[in-house]
Design an enzyme around this catalytic site. Structure first.
Site, PDB file in Angstrom:
ATOM      1  N   ASP A  19       0.854  -1.177   0.000  1.00 31.46           N
ATOM      2  CA  ASP A  19       0.000   0.000   0.000  1.00 31.46           C
ATOM      3  C   ASP A  19       0.895   1.234   0.000  1.00 31.46           C
ATOM      4  OD1 ASP A  19      -2.460   1.524   0.364  1.00 31.46           O
ATOM      5  OD2 ASP A  19      -1.759   1.830   2.419  1.00 31.46           O
ATOM      6  N   ASP A  21      -0.230   5.178   0.934  1.00 27.48           N
ATOM      7  CA  ASP A  21      -0.497   6.112   2.040  1.00 27.48           C
ATOM      8  C   ASP A  21      -0.671   5.359   3.348  1.00 27.48           C
ATOM      9  OD1 ASP A  21      -0.696   8.605   0.479  1.00 27.48           O
ATOM     10  OD2 ASP A  21      -2.449   7.653  -0.405  1.00 27.48           O
ATOM     11  N   ASP A 182      -1.806  -0.980   5.917  1.00 29.59           N
ATOM     12  CA  ASP A 182      -2.033  -0.381   7.235  1.00 29.59           C
ATOM     13  C   ASP A 182      -3.507  -0.313   7.623  1.00 29.59           C
ATOM     14  OD1 ASP A 182      -2.227   1.664   5.084  1.00 29.59           O
ATOM     15  OD2 ASP A 182      -2.787   2.960   6.737  1.00 29.59           O
TER      16      ASP A 182
END
Length: 230
Positions: A19, A21, A182
C-alpha cells in the site's frame, strides 16, 4: 504479532504488494493543506490534521465527502462533492509530495526486498496523477515493478480485483505473494485475493488496531517484514 507467527517465516514468497499512504509514506501533511485550501475556497471552516488522519484510507472521493460532512448535511455534501473534488485536486497538485515523508526504514526495506529478488508492486486507492509523482519525489519510484492506482481498474480496494491483477501480472499464484498495508481495506483485499498479509501499526486504520484484521504478522517496519519472508 498474533498467533499466526508460528507459521513464520513465510515460505515460497516471490513478490510483495505494498500500500502507499500510511504504509510507505505519511501523506497526511499534504492532504491537510489541500483539504483546508478546498474548505477555504468553499467558505467553510478549517479542520485540524488529526481529523484528516481519521478520514484517510478509503480513496479520494470518500475523503473529501467525509470532510464536507463535518460542515454540511448529507445531501449538501453529496451535491457539493464534484465541485469540492475539483478544488481539492487543484490544491493537491501544488502540494503533493512537498510535506509528506517516508516512514522509517521504507527505503532500506525496499532495497532489501530488491536484493532478495522479490518483485515489488504498489496497489493504492490514490489516483495515478498523484501516485507516481509522490513516489518519485520521495525517491522510491524505481523500486516498483508495477503500480496500480484508484483509476487503474473499475474496482479498488477493499475489492480484491487490483490485487488479483497484480498477481497475474507477476505470473504468480496469490499464495506466493504477501501484501503489506495499514488498514482494513488492505486486509480485506489481500485476504479475498488469497495473499498472505503483513500489517504495519503506524498508518491510517480509522483508530482500529491492525491486530483486529488477523494478519500473518504485525511488522514495525519494512525491514522486519523482509526478515519474515523466506
Amino acid at each position: 504479532m498474533d498467533a499466526k507467527t508460528a507459521m513464520l517465516p513465510l515460505n515460497d514468497i516471490h513478490a510483495v504488494i505494498l500500500d502507499l499512504d500510511g504504509t510507505l509514506i505519511d501523506s497526511v501533511p499534504d492532504l491537510d493543506v489541500a483539504l483546508n485550501g478546498m474548505l477555504q475556497d468553499m467558505g467553510l471552516p478549517a479542520i485540524d490534521e488529526a481529523t484528516v488522519r481519521m478520514s484517510v484510507g478509503r480513496g479520494t472521493s470518500h475523503l473529501v465527502k467525509s470532510i464536507l460532512s463535518i460542515h454540511l448535511d448529507e445531501q449538501d455534501a453529496a451535491r457539493s462533492l464534484d465541485d469540492a473534488l475539483t478544488l481539492f485536486y487543484k490544491h493537491y497538485r501544488t502540494v503533493n509530495g512537498e510535506r509528506s515523508h517516508m516512514y522509517p526504514n521504507v527505503r532500506e526495506g525496499l532495497e532489501r526486498m530488491a536484493g532478495k529478488g522479490l518483485k515489488i508492486g504498489c496497489v493504492t486507492n490514490k489516483p495515478s496523477v498523484f501516485t507516481e509523482p509522490l513516489l518519485a519525489k520521495n525517491g522510491i519510484y524505481p523500486f516498483f515493478d508495477l503500480i496500480y492506482c484508484a483509476d487503474s481498474f473499475p474496482k479498488k480496494k477493499p475489492d480484491p480485483f487490483p490485487m488479483v491483477m497484480a498477481c497475474r501480472k507477476f505470473q504468480l499464484l496469490p499464495r506466493q505473494v504477501v501484501a503489506i498495508g495499514d488498514s482494513e481495506n488492505d486486509a480485506k483485499a489481500a485476504r479475498a485475493a488469497g495473499c498472505s498479509l503483513f500489517m504495519v501499526p503506524y498508518g491510517y486504520n480509522y483508530g482500529i488496531p491492525v491486530e483486529n484484521q488477523l494478519p500473518d504478522a504485525v511488522v514495525p517496519d519494512l525491514l522486519q517484514a523482509v526478515a519474515l519472508i523466506s
